[in-house]
Enzyme design. Sequence first.
Site, PDB file in Angstrom:
ATOM      1  N   GLU A   1       0.919  -1.243   0.050  1.00 25.38           N
ATOM      2  CA  GLU A   1      -0.035   0.139  -0.062  1.00 25.38           C
ATOM      3  C   GLU A   1       0.828   1.215  -0.019  1.00 25.38           C
ATOM      4  O   GLU A   1       0.525   2.182  -0.647  1.00 25.38           O
ATOM      5  CB  GLU A   1      -0.936   0.116   1.074  1.00 25.38           C
ATOM      6  CG  GLU A   1      -2.031  -1.102   0.978  1.00 25.38           C
ATOM      7  CD  GLU A   1      -2.962  -1.346   2.148  1.00 25.38           C
ATOM      8  OE1 GLU A   1      -4.167  -1.074   1.968  1.00 25.38           O
ATOM      9  OE2 GLU A   1      -2.370  -1.237   3.449  1.00 25.38           O
TER      10      GLU A   1
ATOM     11  N   GLU B   1      -4.030  -9.795   3.581  1.00 26.94           N
ATOM     12  CA  GLU B   1      -4.774  -9.155   4.744  1.00 26.94           C
ATOM     13  C   GLU B   1      -5.714 -10.342   4.966  1.00 26.94           C
ATOM     14  O   GLU B   1      -6.131 -10.409   6.115  1.00 26.94           O
ATOM     15  CB  GLU B   1      -5.446  -7.815   4.572  1.00 26.94           C
ATOM     16  CG  GLU B   1      -4.482  -6.694   4.857  1.00 26.94           C
ATOM     17  CD  GLU B   1      -3.296  -6.261   3.862  1.00 26.94           C
ATOM     18  OE1 GLU B   1      -2.879  -5.238   3.893  1.00 26.94           O
ATOM     19  OE2 GLU B   1      -3.608  -7.098   2.742  1.00 26.94           O
TER      20      GLU B   1
END
Length: 256
Positions: free
Chosen positions: A111, A131
């Site tokens: 990210e 995740e």
Amino acid sequence: MDIQSPALVTEPRPGVLLITLNRPHVRNAVDRSLAEAVDAALTRLETDTTLNVGILTGSGGHFCSGMDLKTFPAQGVPVVADRGLAGLTRARLRKPLIAAVEGAAVAGGFELALACDLITAADTAFFGLPEVARGLVAAEGGAIRLPGRLPYHLAMEMLLTAAPLPAPEAARFGLVNELTPEGEAVRAALDLAGRVQAQSHDAVLVTKRIVRDTRGLDDLTAYTVQDPISTPIFATTGAAEGAQAFTEKRPPAWHR
């Protein structure tokens, strides 16, 4: 070399700030102290008039493994104010930022890379958003940005199955600007930063702002947002110098 904290190393180069995540024992996972140090380095990049481009990289052969899960129960997600993970993922930076990726860029580390404007990567590097395998979601830009950077079904495979993406495949789909041999990502990022610095600084800043502020808008609305930002640049001395240099077949002499 300018060391801001044990967890972060900053090294000014001509016009460039090289920012190195420095927690190699945990693949440069982000805890609260590292997040605050990165945020401070980005603030320096934005406010120092001698700096035009930033480069974000990691030490020890890896870019970043994301949030430090060992410190998460006590510290929470290491966001800084309203600027997101490590003060970057939700920031509105004016100046270009390049991610130089070696090894793993996964979870929040990916990210961070997605929040950069350009990416160089070693051919042994890999990206991932695992995740869902940890009971979490890629909430610092992964789920928002990735489907716009890769073909939709490939992005969804990464998001929903935690599948990694090798850097050569990422480059094939345009996610990586330059693929390099292992250990050469920073060198390529410095070269790319030099190419950016060869252009008009004002025009670069305005172009980045237009891209940021018009993303996702329909054309008519985008022009409405763009024109007040872009129109003043056509009356600057830089625009006049660019046209004159082109006419005289010489490199432009930009002035800050």
